[in-house]
Write a protein that holds these residues in place. Structure first.
Motif, PDB file in Angstrom:
ATOM      1  N   ALA A 156     -12.141 -39.451  30.255  1.00 45.07           N
ATOM      2  CA  ALA A 156     -12.660 -39.806  28.933  1.00 45.07           C
ATOM      3  C   ALA A 156     -14.068 -39.249  28.795  1.00 45.07           C
ATOM      4  O   ALA A 156     -14.750 -38.980  29.791  1.00 45.07           O
ATOM      5  CB  ALA A 156     -12.664 -41.320  28.741  1.00 45.07           C
ATOM      6  N   PHE A 157     -14.496 -39.086  27.552  1.00 48.09           N
ATOM      7  CA  PHE A 157     -15.839 -38.610  27.241  1.00 48.09           C
ATOM      8  C   PHE A 157     -16.581 -39.731  26.529  1.00 48.09           C
ATOM      9  O   PHE A 157     -16.074 -40.294  25.555  1.00 48.09           O
ATOM     10  CB  PHE A 157     -15.779 -37.359  26.358  1.00 48.09           C
ATOM     11  N   VAL A 158     -17.759 -40.057  27.042  1.00 50.27           N
ATOM     12  CA  VAL A 158     -18.557 -41.145  26.468  1.00 50.27           C
ATOM     13  C   VAL A 158     -19.890 -40.586  25.978  1.00 50.27           C
ATOM     14  O   VAL A 158     -20.597 -39.913  26.729  1.00 50.27           O
ATOM     15  CB  VAL A 158     -18.817 -42.256  27.512  1.00 50.27           C
ATOM     16  N   ILE A 159     -20.203 -40.872  24.726  1.00 48.49           N
ATOM     17  CA  ILE A 159     -21.527 -40.546  24.190  1.00 48.49           C
ATOM     18  C   ILE A 159     -22.273 -41.869  24.054  1.00 48.49           C
ATOM     19  O   ILE A 159     -21.965 -42.689  23.189  1.00 48.49           O
ATOM     20  CB  ILE A 159     -21.443 -39.844  22.831  1.00 48.49           C
ATOM     21  N   ALA A 160     -23.231 -42.084  24.932  1.00 53.07           N
ATOM     22  CA  ALA A 160     -24.038 -43.307  24.892  1.00 53.07           C
ATOM     23  C   ALA A 160     -25.325 -43.018  24.133  1.00 53.07           C
ATOM     24  O   ALA A 160     -25.846 -41.897  24.176  1.00 53.07           O
ATOM     25  CB  ALA A 160     -24.345 -43.782  26.305  1.00 53.07           C
ATOM     26  N   TYR A 161     -25.842 -44.031  23.461  1.00 58.98           N
ATOM     27  CA  TYR A 161     -27.040 -43.851  22.650  1.00 58.98           C
ATOM     28  C   TYR A 161     -28.186 -44.697  23.196  1.00 58.98           C
ATOM     29  O   TYR A 161     -27.998 -45.865  23.521  1.00 58.98           O
ATOM     30  CB  TYR A 161     -26.754 -44.228  21.192  1.00 58.98           C
ATOM     31  N   ARG A 162     -29.335 -44.080  23.286  1.00 58.62           N
ATOM     32  CA  ARG A 162     -30.521 -44.797  23.771  1.00 58.62           C
ATOM     33  C   ARG A 162     -30.909 -45.882  22.775  1.00 58.62           C
ATOM     34  O   ARG A 162     -30.625 -45.763  21.568  1.00 58.62           O
ATOM     35  CB  ARG A 162     -31.682 -43.832  23.970  1.00 58.62           C
ATOM     36  N   PRO A 163     -31.573 -46.949  23.232  1.00 58.88           N
ATOM     37  CA  PRO A 163     -32.040 -47.991  22.309  1.00 58.88           C
ATOM     38  C   PRO A 163     -32.975 -47.389  21.269  1.00 58.88           C
ATOM     39  O   PRO A 163     -33.652 -46.388  21.511  1.00 58.88           O
ATOM     40  CB  PRO A 163     -32.779 -48.979  23.221  1.00 58.88           C
ATOM     41  N   HIS A 164     -33.038 -48.018  20.114  1.00 57.56           N
ATOM     42  CA  HIS A 164     -33.911 -47.531  19.048  1.00 57.56           C
ATOM     43  C   HIS A 164     -35.379 -47.597  19.458  1.00 57.56           C
ATOM     44  O   HIS A 164     -36.188 -46.805  19.025  1.00 57.56           O
ATOM     45  CB  HIS A 164     -33.697 -48.344  17.771  1.00 57.56           C
ATOM     46  N   SER A 165     -35.741 -48.580  20.291  1.00 59.20           N
ATOM     47  CA  SER A 165     -37.134 -48.712  20.726  1.00 59.20           C
ATOM     48  C   SER A 165     -37.176 -49.426  22.059  1.00 59.20           C
ATOM     49  O   SER A 165     -36.266 -50.165  22.413  1.00 59.20           O
ATOM     50  CB  SER A 165     -37.967 -49.488  19.702  1.00 59.20           C
ATOM     51  N   SER A 166     -38.258 -49.223  22.804  1.00 58.21           N
ATOM     52  CA  SER A 166     -38.466 -49.935  24.062  1.00 58.21           C
ATOM     53  C   SER A 166     -39.333 -51.149  23.786  1.00 58.21           C
ATOM     54  O   SER A 166     -39.717 -51.418  22.661  1.00 58.21           O
ATOM     55  CB  SER A 166     -39.140 -49.018  25.092  1.00 58.21           C
ATOM     56  N   THR A 197     -43.043 -50.232  29.769  1.00 62.50           N
ATOM     57  CA  THR A 197     -42.298 -51.101  30.682  1.00 62.50           C
ATOM     58  C   THR A 197     -41.199 -51.807  29.929  1.00 62.50           C
ATOM     59  O   THR A 197     -41.282 -52.046  28.730  1.00 62.50           O
ATOM     60  CB  THR A 197     -43.217 -52.164  31.313  1.00 62.50           C
ATOM     61  N   GLY A 198     -40.132 -52.175  30.646  1.00 62.23           N
ATOM     62  CA  GLY A 198     -39.065 -52.958  30.056  1.00 62.23           C
ATOM     63  C   GLY A 198     -38.046 -52.157  29.288  1.00 62.23           C
ATOM     64  O   GLY A 198     -37.099 -52.706  28.732  1.00 62.23           O
ATOM     65  N   GLY A 199     -38.197 -50.811  29.195  1.00 58.67           N
ATOM     66  CA  GLY A 199     -37.251 -49.997  28.462  1.00 58.67           C
ATOM     67  C   GLY A 199     -35.991 -49.746  29.275  1.00 58.67           C
ATOM     68  O   GLY A 199     -35.903 -50.067  30.449  1.00 58.67           O
ATOM     69  N   VAL A 200     -35.005 -49.129  28.618  1.00 59.30           N
ATOM     70  CA  VAL A 200     -33.751 -48.779  29.276  1.00 59.30           C
ATOM     71  C   VAL A 200     -33.805 -47.301  29.631  1.00 59.30           C
ATOM     72  O   VAL A 200     -33.876 -46.440  28.745  1.00 59.30           O
ATOM     73  CB  VAL A 200     -32.554 -49.070  28.359  1.00 59.30           C
ATOM     74  N   ALA A 201     -33.776 -46.995  30.906  1.00 61.19           N
ATOM     75  CA  ALA A 201     -33.818 -45.613  31.359  1.00 61.19           C
ATOM     76  C   ALA A 201     -32.419 -45.005  31.295  1.00 61.19           C
ATOM     77  O   ALA A 201     -31.405 -45.718  31.295  1.00 61.19           O
ATOM     78  CB  ALA A 201     -34.358 -45.542  32.794  1.00 61.19           C
ATOM     79  N   ASP A 202     -32.358 -43.669  31.246  1.00 63.55           N
ATOM     80  CA  ASP A 202     -31.057 -42.996  31.242  1.00 63.55           C
ATOM     81  C   ASP A 202     -30.263 -43.352  32.489  1.00 63.55           C
ATOM     82  O   ASP A 202     -29.035 -43.490  32.445  1.00 63.55           O
ATOM     83  CB  ASP A 202     -31.255 -41.479  31.172  1.00 63.55           C
ATOM     84  N   SER A 203     -30.963 -43.507  33.605  1.00 68.15           N
ATOM     85  CA  SER A 203     -30.273 -43.862  34.851  1.00 68.15           C
ATOM     86  C   SER A 203     -29.602 -45.230  34.737  1.00 68.15           C
ATOM     87  O   SER A 203     -28.545 -45.469  35.340  1.00 68.15           O
ATOM     88  CB  SER A 203     -31.261 -43.861  36.019  1.00 68.15           C
ATOM     89  N   ASP A 204     -30.196 -46.158  33.953  1.00 66.47           N
ATOM     90  CA  ASP A 204     -29.581 -47.470  33.737  1.00 66.47           C
ATOM     91  C   ASP A 204     -28.264 -47.324  32.983  1.00 66.47           C
ATOM     92  O   ASP A 204     -27.289 -48.039  33.253  1.00 66.47           O
ATOM     93  CB  ASP A 204     -30.522 -48.381  32.937  1.00 66.47           C
TER      94      ASP A 204
END
Length: 225
Positions: A156-166, A197-204
């Motif tokens: 499957a192919f997944v396109i994940a989207y980063r949060p709008h803001s950290s 701090t507290g943001g969602v990294a791509d690795s997460d």
């Protein structure tokens, strides 16, 4: 309060013969001094027992014991505490991760929504609902649907989207902001992405997909803004 120094002291003194030492409320300086020392030690031991008892359950564990619980369930790097994350927040993350749905398409969607707040796009090459089909009403060349392929099983192919803001930078209002003050919260200063701090990294995001995907499948993941 049960188990504190005064409670233990009264219990100990209440066990002594009243004919020799008087009632528990009678002052006996030498005896009281000895019992005070004993009751202080026993009260500390009781508080230690209560603390240790708390650490045996996820719902009441605190401090580094929560980190040990997470490492026990998910591995040393499975669910690390974020910088500045409170015990309550980390406890909730452990429970959610431990009980969350896994090994399904919906599990990937729910996990990424929980992590980023945004619904991912998932395309399974062998799923007509994603790719459409010849003569089907849900597809059109260059309009709707994606290319499908029967030669890509269990993928499957997944396109994940980063949060709008950290969550931003602690104690920093930003350079030129009127609420900022020199050397104090919220201070005004130049900021960089490394300070966030507290943001969602791509690795997460990659780790979240890997944690809930079905075994034996290949999930091609890309991340977009």
């Amino acid at each position: 309060m049960t188990g504190d120094q005064s409670d233990v002291f009264s219990r100990l003194k209440g066990m002594l013969p009243s004919r020799w030492f008087g009632t528990p409320t009678d002052p006996v300086p030498l005896v009281d001094a000895v019992l005070t020392g004993l009751s202080t030690s026993l009260a500390f031991i009781y508080s230690l027992y209560l603390y240790a008892k708390q650490q045996t359950r996820i719902s009441t564990a605190t401090d580094g014991w929560l980190d040990m619980i997470a490492a026990d369930f998910f591995g040393p790097a499975g669910l690390s505490r974020k910088t500045g994350q409170s015990d309550a927040s980390y406890r909730n993350a452990i429970k959610v991760t431990l009980l969350r749905e896994k090994a399904t398409r919906n599990a990937i969607i729910k996990t990424l929504v929980s992590l980023t707040g945004r619904t991912p796009t998932i395309i399974e090459p062998q799923r007509p609902a994603d790719t459409g089909a010849y003569g089907a009403p849900n597809s059109g060349y260059g309009v709707a649907g994606s290319y499908g392929s029967l030669s890509l099983p269990y993928q499957a192919f997944v396109i994940a989207y980063r949060p709008h803001s950290s969550t931003g930078i602690a104690s920093v209002a930003g350079y030129g902001i009127s609420t900022g003050g020199y050397g104090q919260a919220s201070q005004a200063e130049y900021a960089s992405m490394s300070m966030v701090t507290g943001g969602v990294a791509d690795s997460d995001i990659y780790a979240a997909v890997a944690a809930v995907k079905p075994e034996g499948t290949t999930i091609w993941t890309t991340i977009s803004n």
